[in-house]
Design a protein around this motif. Sequence first.
Motif, PDB file in Angstrom:
ATOM      1  N   ILE A 186      40.073  72.223  59.852  1.00 16.90           N
ATOM      2  CA  ILE A 186      40.915  73.500  60.128  1.00 16.90           C
ATOM      3  C   ILE A 186      40.370  74.568  59.557  1.00 16.90           C
ATOM      4  CG2 ILE A 186      43.178  74.567  59.585  1.00 16.90           C
ATOM      5  CD1 ILE A 186      44.193  71.838  59.602  1.00 16.90           C
TER       6      ILE A 186
ATOM      7  N   ARG B 275      41.283  77.847  58.322  1.00 17.40           N
ATOM      8  CA  ARG B 275      42.417  78.431  58.047  1.00 17.40           C
ATOM      9  C   ARG B 275      42.420  79.919  58.301  1.00 17.40           C
ATOM     10  NH1 ARG B 275      45.793  76.213  54.422  1.00 17.40           N
ATOM     11  NH2 ARG B 275      46.079  78.018  53.058  1.00 17.40           N
TER      12      ARG B 275
ATOM     13  N   CYS C 151      44.020  80.436  61.471  1.00 19.44           N
ATOM     14  CA  CYS C 151      45.336  79.869  62.063  1.00 19.44           C
ATOM     15  C   CYS C 151      46.346  81.061  61.896  1.00 19.44           C
ATOM     16  CB  CYS C 151      45.809  78.848  60.612  1.00 19.44           C
ATOM     17  SG  CYS C 151      47.524  78.320  60.952  1.00 19.44           S
TER      18      CYS C 151
ATOM     19  N   ALA D 232      48.085  76.020  58.564  1.00 18.50           N
ATOM     20  CA  ALA D 232      47.981  74.815  59.056  1.00 18.50           C
ATOM     21  C   ALA D 232      47.140  73.872  57.962  1.00 18.50           C
ATOM     22  CB  ALA D 232      47.462  74.433  60.318  1.00 18.50           C
TER      23      ALA D 232
ATOM     24  N   CYS E 164      46.356  74.405  69.860  1.00 14.26           N
ATOM     25  CA  CYS E 164      46.126  75.588  69.005  1.00 14.26           C
ATOM     26  C   CYS E 164      45.879  76.797  69.744  1.00 14.26           C
ATOM     27  CB  CYS E 164      45.382  75.001  67.912  1.00 14.26           C
ATOM     28  SG  CYS E 164      44.843  76.496  66.774  1.00 14.26           S
TER      29      CYS E 164
END
Length: 79
Positions: free
Chosen positions: A16, A18, A21, A43, A63
């Motif tokens: 991920i 970040r 996000c 996330a 996403c």
Amino acid sequence: MADTQIIKKDNIEIRIIRSKCISAATCVVYAPNTFDLDKESIAIIKNGEWDRLEKIIAAAQSCPVMAIEIYKDGKQVYP
């Protein structure tokens, strides 16, 4: 926490990014055993038993900012 969270389990690796996000949380809807949001609503990859690979890929595909990368056997499967 680092900009990219990377967790590998068996032959599956999830990353991920970040900083990408935006807290849409679609990953949590598609794969609730794999993804969650932290206290900052970003996330994270959960510990414990993950969802099936198909659900994890669907979560990554959902996403809107493509913040999730999925690898299997060392090869990138999404995106």
